[in-house]
Each structure stands twice: as structure tokens, then as C-alpha cells.
Design an enzyme around this catalytic site. Sequence first.
Site, short mmCIF file in Angstrom:
data_model
loop_
_atom_site.label_atom_id
_atom_site.label_comp_id
_atom_site.label_asym_id
_atom_site.label_seq_id
_atom_site.Cartn_x
_atom_site.Cartn_y
_atom_site.Cartn_z
N ASP A 164 58.20 5.96 57.68
CA ASP A 164 59.04 6.39 58.45
C ASP A 164 59.53 7.78 57.91
O ASP A 164 60.30 8.74 58.72
CB ASP A 164 60.48 5.61 58.78
CG ASP A 164 61.24 5.42 57.56
OD1 ASP A 164 60.77 5.61 56.37
OD2 ASP A 164 62.16 4.54 57.53
N GLU B 62 61.12 2.64 44.61
CA GLU B 62 61.29 4.08 44.75
C GLU B 62 62.46 4.44 44.01
O GLU B 62 63.66 3.91 43.83
CB GLU B 62 61.70 4.58 46.08
CG GLU B 62 61.62 5.86 46.47
CD GLU B 62 61.55 6.46 47.91
OE1 GLU B 62 61.31 5.49 48.65
OE2 GLU B 62 61.82 7.29 48.29
O1 KIV Z 1 58.44 6.26 54.57
C1 KIV Z 1 58.01 6.36 53.74
O2 KIV Z 1 56.83 7.31 53.64
C2 KIV Z 1 58.06 5.54 52.35
C3 KIV Z 1 57.48 5.83 51.25
C4 KIV Z 1 58.19 7.04 50.70
C5 KIV Z 1 57.33 4.75 50.26
O3 KIV Z 1 58.88 4.56 52.55
#
Ligand code: KIV
Length: 267
Positions: A45, A183
Site C-alpha cells: 500500500d 519494519e
Molecule cells: O506497503 C509496503 O510497501 C510495505 C513494505 C514497506 C513492507 O508494507
Amino acid sequence: MDKVTVPLIAQKKQSGQKIIAITAYDFPFAKLIDEAGIDVILVGDTVGIVVQGEESTLPVTLDQMLYHTKMVSRAAKRALVVGDMPFLSYQVDIERTVENAGRFLKEGGAAAVKLEGGATVADRIEALTRFDIPVMAHIGLTPQSVHRMGGYKIQGRKGQQARDLLNDAKTVESAGAFSLVLEGIPAPLAKKITESVQIPTIGIGAGKNCDGQVMVLHDLLGLFTRFQPKFVRRYADLTPIISDAFRQFKSDVETGKFPTEEESYPS
Ligand code: KIV
């Protein structure tokens, strides 16, 4: 090369092979990522920030995510495609969570979904897993919680927060998640979590001791320049290259250098 499957991702941790993941949102980039032998393509997202120009991921809708997931799935011949569940697509209740997650597999062509949260979403993970919708969990700096966190801040620096994250990791594993994104947490905590669970951890801003790494496509290619987090390494700096190409095209048209006779159809 064999198709990457959910069980294969789990096996990689057992055999000590790193899991490599990159985000993608469209067919051309997904094709290049797939052909490069990357294991997982995450339709994140983050599309809201790096493609749509939003300040956060919160405005991204389920329909938008499905639209991007379909494009990526068409390109991914080998990589595992994971669709990211956007804000409010899994928070309301279990019934809607299953229905929305199922659309990623049924319409989007994904093999799994990702959702943010630890113990608070364990009942969602359990329900999805029970109905054969594999779940990648995501804890730590969870961007959909930007307002609770007061910004994109590293999580788990304090003792209780670190203990909560370790508990979250064990809880999502027990609920059935097949992998776990870590993260924005300190590297020693990521190492401890990685050693404490059987499922593979995939880090972003979580140090080198995770079982794999994920990077946002536009960060990796230097296409997102609004800010550069400490953990981002730009493997290419495409912004000036693309910008030069546009300026060159403009100049060539203005000065009559494009198109030439060879670039035109004779009568
Ligand atoms: O939405 C995304 O790209 C993510 C990554 C940063 C893990 O959740």
C-alpha cells in the site's frame, strides 16, 4: 526456475537461504523483478505514497490495491505475489476481513495477503489461515498506525515496547502467519525476534539478521526523492536519467532533430 510458493518461503528459513522481496505496483516493473529471480513481489500500500503522491498509506482503497495486484500477477511467472490489505479492509470485523482478503486471491491473482498488526489482529490471521488465505504479518513501524505513533518513528526502543513486539511476533506465528515483516525496529530486537520464531522474518529497516529483506521499488531505484530513510540503499539513481531523457526529447522536437526520416513512414 521453480515457482515460489508459500511453503517454499517457510523452507528457506530452515535451509538458511535469504528471502528477497521487492514491492511493485504495475506490469513492467513486476516483470523485471520476476525475471531477476526475486522471491516475493509485494503489492504494497506504499503505492499511495510512491505512486499516488499521498502523504501516507491511509487513503489507499481496496479497489486500487486489487487493480495493482492484477497487473503484478499477470507479470509474475515465478515470484510469490503478496497483496497488501489497505487501511480499513481488515480492521472492521472478521467477516469483512475474509471477504476482502479473498478478493486478492480470487480477483487479484495473489497467493497471499499482508496485514499490519500483532496480537490485535491475531483473530483475523487465524480466520484467514483457516480458510486457506496465507498471511504475511507485519509488525514494528506499521505505516497505517502513523497517527498513533506520531510519525514514522522507530518502534521497540524501550523495554516494554520491545517485549510487546516479541509477544506480537509469537502471537502472529501461533495464529498461522507464514512469514513476518519487521519494519523500523532496532537490529538487535529484530535478531531476537528472528531467533524466537519458526516463521521467516523479512526486514525493512530492521538490520541484517532477519531471514530476508524487502525494499520499496521506488526507493531501490532512486525514483522516490521526497526523503530517504537511513535504511534505504539506492541501487540505481534513475531520477536524473529519466529527467534527462524528457529534457532531451523536448529539445530534439523543438530543434527539429526528432523525428528523422528514418523515424517517419514514407508514402
Ligand atoms: O506497503 C509496503 O510497501 C510495505 C513494505 C514497506 C513492507 O508494507
